[in-house]
Design a protein around this motif. Structure first.
Motif, PDB file in Angstrom:
ATOM      1  N   PHE A 113       0.302  -1.448  -0.293  1.00 37.06           N
ATOM      2  CA  PHE A 113       0.189   0.066   0.335  1.00 37.06           C
ATOM      3  C   PHE A 113       0.811   1.385   0.062  1.00 37.06           C
ATOM      4  CE2 PHE A 113      -2.541  -3.001   2.190  1.00 37.06           C
ATOM      5  CZ  PHE A 113      -3.822  -3.192   0.968  1.00 37.06           C
ATOM      6  N   ARG A 114       1.998   1.376  -0.107  1.00 33.34           N
ATOM      7  CA  ARG A 114       2.820   1.812   0.084  1.00 33.34           C
ATOM      8  C   ARG A 114       2.712   3.322  -1.545  1.00 33.34           C
ATOM      9  NH1 ARG A 114       7.266   3.655   3.162  1.00 33.34           N
ATOM     10  NH2 ARG A 114       8.001   1.387   3.507  1.00 33.34           N
ATOM     11  N   SER A 115       2.865   2.619  -2.283  1.00 32.06           N
ATOM     12  CA  SER A 115       2.430   3.992  -3.292  1.00 32.06           C
ATOM     13  C   SER A 115       1.256   4.296  -3.537  1.00 32.06           C
ATOM     14  CB  SER A 115       2.837   3.084  -4.305  1.00 32.06           C
ATOM     15  OG  SER A 115       2.346   1.835  -4.811  1.00 32.06           O
ATOM     16  N   TYR A 116       0.476   3.287  -2.625  1.00 31.33           N
ATOM     17  CA  TYR A 116      -1.292   3.639  -2.993  1.00 31.33           C
ATOM     18  C   TYR A 116      -1.617   5.278  -2.180  1.00 31.33           C
ATOM     19  CZ  TYR A 116      -6.373   3.671  -2.925  1.00 31.33           C
ATOM     20  OH  TYR A 116      -7.933   3.910  -2.396  1.00 31.33           O
ATOM     21  N   ALA A 124       5.565   7.766   7.423  1.00 37.93           N
ATOM     22  CA  ALA A 124       5.322   8.721   9.023  1.00 37.93           C
ATOM     23  C   ALA A 124       3.808   7.691  10.187  1.00 37.93           C
ATOM     24  CB  ALA A 124       3.984  10.032   8.652  1.00 37.93           C
ATOM     25  N   TRP A 125       3.511   7.137   9.305  1.00 38.98           N
ATOM     26  CA  TRP A 125       1.960   6.231   9.857  1.00 38.98           C
ATOM     27  C   TRP A 125       3.227   4.896  10.343  1.00 38.98           C
ATOM     28  CZ3 TRP A 125       1.093   0.589   7.474  1.00 38.98           C
ATOM     29  CH2 TRP A 125       0.499   0.641   8.803  1.00 38.98           C
ATOM     30  N   LEU A 126       3.952   4.246   9.422  1.00 41.22           N
ATOM     31  CA  LEU A 126       4.393   3.280   9.751  1.00 41.22           C
ATOM     32  C   LEU A 126       5.613   3.473  10.857  1.00 41.22           C
ATOM     33  CD1 LEU A 126       5.227  -0.021   8.678  1.00 41.22           C
ATOM     34  CD2 LEU A 126       7.247   1.128   7.223  1.00 41.22           C
ATOM     35  N   VAL A 145      -1.411  -5.347   7.358  1.00 38.67           N
ATOM     36  CA  VAL A 145      -2.420  -4.724   5.835  1.00 38.67           C
ATOM     37  C   VAL A 145      -3.613  -4.950   6.525  1.00 38.67           C
ATOM     38  CG1 VAL A 145      -3.652  -5.898   3.794  1.00 38.67           C
ATOM     39  CG2 VAL A 145      -1.627  -6.286   4.936  1.00 38.67           C
ATOM     40  N   TYR A 146      -4.527  -5.044   7.472  1.00 39.25           N
ATOM     41  CA  TYR A 146      -5.696  -4.845   8.229  1.00 39.25           C
ATOM     42  C   TYR A 146      -5.987  -3.249   8.012  1.00 39.25           C
ATOM     43  CZ  TYR A 146     -10.339  -4.896  10.893  1.00 39.25           C
ATOM     44  OH  TYR A 146     -11.400  -4.852  11.109  1.00 39.25           O
ATOM     45  N   SER A 147      -5.301  -2.563   9.385  1.00 38.05           N
ATOM     46  CA  SER A 147      -4.599  -1.599   9.845  1.00 38.05           C
ATOM     47  C   SER A 147      -4.499  -0.324   9.131  1.00 38.05           C
ATOM     48  CB  SER A 147      -4.327  -1.449  11.512  1.00 38.05           C
ATOM     49  OG  SER A 147      -2.184  -1.586  10.771  1.00 38.05           O
ATOM     50  N   CYS A 148      -3.484  -0.920   7.954  1.00 35.06           N
ATOM     51  CA  CYS A 148      -3.495   0.529   7.303  1.00 35.06           C
ATOM     52  C   CYS A 148      -4.515   1.009   6.491  1.00 35.06           C
ATOM     53  CB  CYS A 148      -2.642  -0.022   6.132  1.00 35.06           C
ATOM     54  SG  CYS A 148      -1.483   0.563   4.716  1.00 35.06           S
ATOM     55  N   PHE A 152      -5.914   4.498   6.249  1.00 33.95           N
ATOM     56  CA  PHE A 152      -5.967   5.911   6.032  1.00 33.95           C
ATOM     57  C   PHE A 152      -7.764   5.302   5.011  1.00 33.95           C
ATOM     58  CE2 PHE A 152      -1.568   4.332   6.033  1.00 33.95           C
ATOM     59  CZ  PHE A 152      -1.145   6.088   5.231  1.00 33.95           C
ATOM     60  N   ASN A 153      -8.668   4.905   4.829  1.00 33.76           N
ATOM     61  CA  ASN A 153      -9.309   4.368   4.366  1.00 33.76           C
ATOM     62  C   ASN A 153      -9.836   4.362   3.713  1.00 33.76           C
ATOM     63  OD1 ASN A 153     -11.289   5.833   6.719  1.00 33.76           O
ATOM     64  ND2 ASN A 153     -10.210   7.613   6.976  1.00 33.76           N
ATOM     65  N   ILE A 154      -9.061   3.295   3.264  1.00 39.48           N
ATOM     66  CA  ILE A 154      -9.098   2.933   1.592  1.00 39.48           C
ATOM     67  C   ILE A 154      -9.754   2.307   1.439  1.00 39.48           C
ATOM     68  CG2 ILE A 154      -7.287   1.727   0.141  1.00 39.48           C
ATOM     69  CD1 ILE A 154      -5.068   1.549   1.960  1.00 39.48           C
TER      70      ILE A 154
END
Length: 256
Positions: A113-116, A124-126, A145-148, A152-154
């Protein structure tokens, strides 16, 4: 040093006489031997001063670093009652079982998800939520994966497309990741060397660094900690660290 002062005094006297017209300037010729002596004296003096300066720097650095502990990822001074767990061979190379919280593919949000999310925001999140610091335990908080996806409200469709492209998850697993059932996600994706209480996952790192009072507060039992001792055998601890964790867990048993 006395010789150098004498030469300087003579030179100053000659210059004074020249300025008064008592000695012709053309007669003020520096003796090559004298010049060499002066240069040699100055070089020795400068070298001595440099050595003294270097010694002072070394002593200062020694004083500042003599008690310093070289830390690796995941170490925090918040838990300074426990010895640093690893030897020098582990500097910068965290122990796999010590920090592990979930199965590997579930932790690899940075690969997916980094590029997205955008590199700067994602970094900063990581940095804040990676679990190696033993601070966050909830599956929807520490970096995975889940918390990301939640942080980021993906949108589900975008997250599903990204997860499908990785080839790391089945369709059922993807739907579970996209659900709001944090406890079910934690139960399914937790590693086999951790302890799950609801949606919270407690790694060996967390157990090593936290107190007996913390064990009780989060609901870890004597059975859990007995099993934890067997998992700690997988970790490359120093003898001091091994003795410390065994002693702490034994103290927990004694308090029950």
């Amino acid at each position: 040093m006395k010789k150098l002062l004498a030469i300087i005094m003579v030179t100053l006297l000659l210059l004074s006489l020249v300025s008064c017209g008592e000695v012709p300037a053309e007669e003020l010729v520096t003796d090559p031997a004298v010049t060499e002596d002066i240069e040699a004296e100055e070089m020795v003096t400068e070298d001595d001063e440099a050595v003294e300066d270097d010694d002072a720097i070394v002593e200062t650095v020694a004083e500042e670093t003599s008690d310093e502990i070289v830390h690796v990822v995941g170490w925090t001074d918040e838990f300074d009652d426990m010895p640093y767990p690893f030897g020098s061979s582990h500097e910068g190379d965290p122990d796999y079982y010590y920090y592990r919280t979930t199965i590997d593919s579930f932790e690899e949000a940075d690969n997916y998800f980094r590029s997205y999310c955008g590199s700067e925001e994602f970094a900063a999140w990581l940095s804040e939520y990676r679990n190696s610091g033993c601070v966050y335990t909830a599956i929807d908080e520490f970096a995975n994966v889940y918390s990301c996806i939640k942080y980021f409200n993906i949108p589900d469709d975008d997250a599903r497309e990204i997860l499908e492209s990785t080839g790391s998850f089945t369709d059922e697993e993807i739907e579970l990741i996209l659900s709001d059932d944090a406890e079910a996600v934690a139960k399914y994706f937790a590693a086999d060397t951790v302890f799950r209480k609801g949606k919270n996952i407690y790694s060996l790192c967390w157990i090593y660094n936290h107190s007996i009072e913390d064990y009780k507060e989060c609901g870890l039992t004597t059975e859990d900690l007995s099993l934890a001792l067997t998992y700690f055998d997988l970790v490359s601890f120093t003898d001091e660290a091994e003795e410390a964790i065994v002693s702490k867990i034994q103290s927990y048993f004694d308090s029950e």
